[in-house]
Design an enzyme around this catalytic site. Structure first.
Site, PDB file in Angstrom:
ATOM      1  CE  LYS A  15       0.804  -9.631   2.403  1.00 41.43           C
ATOM      2  NZ  LYS A  15      -0.624  -9.467   2.732  1.00 41.43           N
ATOM      3  NE  ARG A  89      -0.668  -7.620  -3.892  1.00 39.56           N
ATOM      4  CZ  ARG A  89      -0.470  -7.027  -2.719  1.00 39.56           C
ATOM      5  NH1 ARG A  89       0.742  -6.747  -2.311  1.00 39.56           N
ATOM      6  NH2 ARG A  89      -1.488  -6.713  -1.966  1.00 39.56           N
ATOM      7  NE  ARG A 128      -4.619  -2.241   7.428  1.00 35.91           N
ATOM      8  CZ  ARG A 128      -4.045  -2.888   6.422  1.00 35.91           C
ATOM      9  NH1 ARG A 128      -2.950  -3.600   6.602  1.00 35.91           N
ATOM     10  NH2 ARG A 128      -4.607  -2.832   5.225  1.00 35.91           N
ATOM     11  NE  ARG A 161      -3.649   0.033   3.439  1.00 41.50           N
ATOM     12  CZ  ARG A 161      -2.986  -1.097   3.172  1.00 41.50           C
ATOM     13  NH1 ARG A 161      -1.948  -1.456   3.920  1.00 41.50           N
ATOM     14  NH2 ARG A 161      -3.360  -1.858   2.167  1.00 41.50           N
ATOM     15  NE  ARG A 172      -6.559  -4.462  -0.037  1.00 39.79           N
ATOM     16  CZ  ARG A 172      -6.470  -4.085   1.251  1.00 39.79           C
ATOM     17  NH1 ARG A 172      -7.431  -3.354   1.794  1.00 39.79           N
ATOM     18  NH2 ARG A 172      -5.419  -4.415   1.956  1.00 39.79           N
TER      19      ARG A 172
HETATM   20  P1  AP5 Z   1      -1.243  -6.185   8.624  1.00 36.48           P
HETATM   21  O1  AP5 Z   1       0.016  -6.686   9.254  1.00 36.48           O
HETATM   22  O2  AP5 Z   1      -1.374  -4.740   8.319  1.00 36.48           O
HETATM   23  O3  AP5 Z   1      -1.610  -7.105   7.352  1.00 36.48           O
HETATM   24  P2  AP5 Z   1      -0.966  -7.193   5.903  1.00 36.48           P
HETATM   25  O4  AP5 Z   1      -0.942  -8.645   5.524  1.00 36.48           O
HETATM   26  O5  AP5 Z   1       0.330  -6.456   5.846  1.00 36.48           O
HETATM   27  O6  AP5 Z   1      -2.115  -6.448   5.110  1.00 36.48           O
HETATM   28  P3  AP5 Z   1      -2.105  -5.387   3.908  1.00 36.48           P
HETATM   29  O7  AP5 Z   1      -3.537  -4.909   3.792  1.00 36.48           O
HETATM   30  O8  AP5 Z   1      -1.080  -4.330   4.130  1.00 36.48           O
HETATM   31  O9  AP5 Z   1      -1.766  -6.292   2.734  1.00 36.48           O
HETATM   32  P4  AP5 Z   1      -2.089  -6.071   1.261  1.00 36.48           P
HETATM   33  O10 AP5 Z   1      -1.270  -7.155   0.693  1.00 36.48           O
HETATM   34  O11 AP5 Z   1      -3.487  -6.033   0.840  1.00 36.48           O
HETATM   35  O12 AP5 Z   1      -1.689  -4.556   1.051  1.00 36.48           O
HETATM   36  P5  AP5 Z   1      -0.473  -3.864   0.346  1.00 36.48           P
HETATM   37  O13 AP5 Z   1      -0.158  -2.670   1.131  1.00 36.48           O
HETATM   38  O14 AP5 Z   1       0.605  -4.843   0.038  1.00 36.48           O
HETATM   39  O15 AP5 Z   1      -2.450  -6.640   9.593  1.00 36.48           O
HETATM   40  C1  AP5 Z   1      -3.817  -6.307   9.301  1.00 36.48           C
HETATM   41  C2  AP5 Z   1      -4.564  -5.978  10.614  1.00 36.48           C
HETATM   42  O16 AP5 Z   1      -4.637  -7.157  11.426  1.00 36.48           O
HETATM   43  C3  AP5 Z   1      -3.868  -4.917  11.495  1.00 36.48           C
HETATM   44  O17 AP5 Z   1      -4.846  -4.118  12.087  1.00 36.48           O
HETATM   45  C4  AP5 Z   1      -3.088  -5.729  12.551  1.00 36.48           C
HETATM   46  O18 AP5 Z   1      -2.941  -5.026  13.769  1.00 36.48           O
HETATM   47  C5  AP5 Z   1      -3.992  -6.950  12.707  1.00 36.48           C
HETATM   48  N1  AP5 Z   1      -3.231  -8.185  12.984  1.00 36.48           N
HETATM   49  C6  AP5 Z   1      -2.027  -8.543  12.429  1.00 36.48           C
HETATM   50  N2  AP5 Z   1      -1.654  -9.758  12.902  1.00 36.48           N
HETATM   51  C7  AP5 Z   1      -2.651 -10.146  13.763  1.00 36.48           C
HETATM   52  C8  AP5 Z   1      -2.861 -11.321  14.554  1.00 36.48           C
HETATM   53  N3  AP5 Z   1      -1.973 -12.329  14.573  1.00 36.48           N
HETATM   54  N4  AP5 Z   1      -4.004 -11.407  15.294  1.00 36.48           N
HETATM   55  C9  AP5 Z   1      -4.916 -10.395  15.287  1.00 36.48           C
HETATM   56  N5  AP5 Z   1      -4.760  -9.253  14.553  1.00 36.48           N
HETATM   57  C10 AP5 Z   1      -3.665  -9.142  13.804  1.00 36.48           C
HETATM   58  O19 AP5 Z   1      -1.112  -3.462  -1.067  1.00 36.48           O
HETATM   59  C11 AP5 Z   1      -2.057  -2.422  -1.206  1.00 36.48           C
HETATM   60  C12 AP5 Z   1      -2.346  -2.195  -2.688  1.00 36.48           C
HETATM   61  O20 AP5 Z   1      -1.131  -1.798  -3.373  1.00 36.48           O
HETATM   62  C13 AP5 Z   1      -2.810  -3.438  -3.473  1.00 36.48           C
HETATM   63  O21 AP5 Z   1      -4.207  -3.611  -3.380  1.00 36.48           O
HETATM   64  C14 AP5 Z   1      -2.355  -3.092  -4.896  1.00 36.48           C
HETATM   65  O22 AP5 Z   1      -3.219  -2.161  -5.515  1.00 36.48           O
HETATM   66  C15 AP5 Z   1      -1.023  -2.391  -4.670  1.00 36.48           C
HETATM   67  N6  AP5 Z   1       0.125  -3.314  -4.674  1.00 36.48           N
HETATM   68  C16 AP5 Z   1       0.978  -3.560  -3.643  1.00 36.48           C
HETATM   69  N7  AP5 Z   1       1.913  -4.445  -4.002  1.00 36.48           N
HETATM   70  C17 AP5 Z   1       1.669  -4.770  -5.295  1.00 36.48           C
HETATM   71  C18 AP5 Z   1       2.296  -5.666  -6.213  1.00 36.48           C
HETATM   72  N8  AP5 Z   1       3.356  -6.411  -5.864  1.00 36.48           N
HETATM   73  N9  AP5 Z   1       1.760  -5.773  -7.473  1.00 36.48           N
HETATM   74  C19 AP5 Z   1       0.699  -5.015  -7.835  1.00 36.48           C
HETATM   75  N10 AP5 Z   1       0.050  -4.173  -7.000  1.00 36.48           N
HETATM   76  C20 AP5 Z   1       0.539  -4.036  -5.746  1.00 36.48           C
END
Ligand code: AP5
Length: 211
Positions: A15, A89, A128, A161, A172
């Site tokens: 994403k 979420r 990552r 991270r 997660r």
């Molecule tokens: P990447 O693009 O980084 O993936 P992502 O979907 O953005 O993953 P996140 O881990 O950031 O999502 P998340 O939803 O768990 O974390 P968030 O920060 O929102 O890609 C991942 C890897 O794959 C990279 O290495 C990339 O290079 C590779 N890649 C990408 N595309 C590829 C492809 N096509 N082919 C091969 N490789 C590829 O949340 C973190 C924490 O914050 C949560 O656990 C929670 O505690 C809190 N939080 C955040 N938002 C909320 C909310 N709305 N409500 C409550 N808690 C929240």
């Protein structure tokens, strides 16, 4: 009329990678609750101190904290094309977003559901690396930097991270299936599913043609 798009999908589905591409190539504003929370943790704000324990354990941060963050950002970017990355979420977050948008005479235009198997996610997240300075995202196998562990864009040393440890990743994923997946029903009239096992550029082309 500005567009509101939601990227829905499990952790590590790509994403953030796709939001960055839409930001760079199409001028979208990316609102990532994960990035906003990590910034708050880094700056040791009250929000950051409260959020850290949930994030480290792979749990969701309470809805009321997230909703006030979003309220602030929506006011700032009311007239822009926005991608919500990792928000909403939970059902209460989705309902609050609808309320906030209706006050601005807007609504959610599209919800893109990123589809990928859990085991592929574990590979993506354990490999990552992120740049602590400019925010660029890499993968040690799928998208490595030109010089080992160094950011191509700004030369800073890459980091991992805190929540990209395998046991936290699995938590997660469990939280995603229990608390976030029900949103597919909430948004069923707006959802478009895409297979995200392709390369990032092909995925970008599919998304760009949809929105
Ligand atoms: P990447 O693009 O980084 O993936 P992502 O979907 O953005 O993953 P996140 O881990 O950031 O999502 P998340 O939803 O768990 O974390 P968030 O920060 O929102 O890609 C991942 C890897 O794959 C990279 O290495 C990339 O290079 C590779 N890649 C990408 N595309 C590829 C492809 N096509 N082919 C091969 N490789 C590829 O949340 C973190 C924490 O914050 C949560 O656990 C929670 O505690 C809190 N939080 C955040 N938002 C909320 C909310 N709305 N409500 C409550 N808690 C929240």
């Amino acid at each position: 009329m500005s567009k509101i798009v939601i990227f829905l999908g499990p952790p590590g589905a790509g994403k953030g990678t796709q939001s960055q591409l839409l930001k760079e190539r199409n001028g979208f504003i990316q609102i990532s609750t994960g990035d906003l929370l990590r910034e708050a943790v880094k700056n040791q704000t009250e929000l950051g101190k409260l959020a850290k324990q949930y994030m480290d354990e792979g749990k969701l941060v309470p809805d009321d904290l997230i909703i006030s963050l979003i309220k602030e950002k929506l006011q700032e970017y009311a007239d822009k094309n926005i991608i919500f990355d990792g928000f909403p979420r939970t059902i209460p977050q989705a309902e609050s977003l609808d309320n906030l948008l209706s006050r601005l005479n807007k609504n959610v235009d599209a919800v893109i559901l990123f589809k990928i198997e859990d085991e592929e996610i574990v590979k993506r997240l354990t490999g990552r690396r992120v740049c602590p300075s400019c925010g660029a995202v890499y993968h040690m196998v799928y998208n490595p930097p030109k010089i080992d562990e160094i950011c191509d864009r700004c030369g800073a040393r890459l980091t991992q991270r805190d929540d990209d440890k395998e046991e936290v990743i699995r938590k997660r994923l469990e939280v995603y299936h229990q608390q976030t997946k029900p949103l597919t029903e909430y948004y069923k009239s707006k959802i478009v599913e895409i297979d995200v096992t392709d390369n990032p550029n092909n995925i970008y082309n599919k998304i760009a043609s949809m929105i």
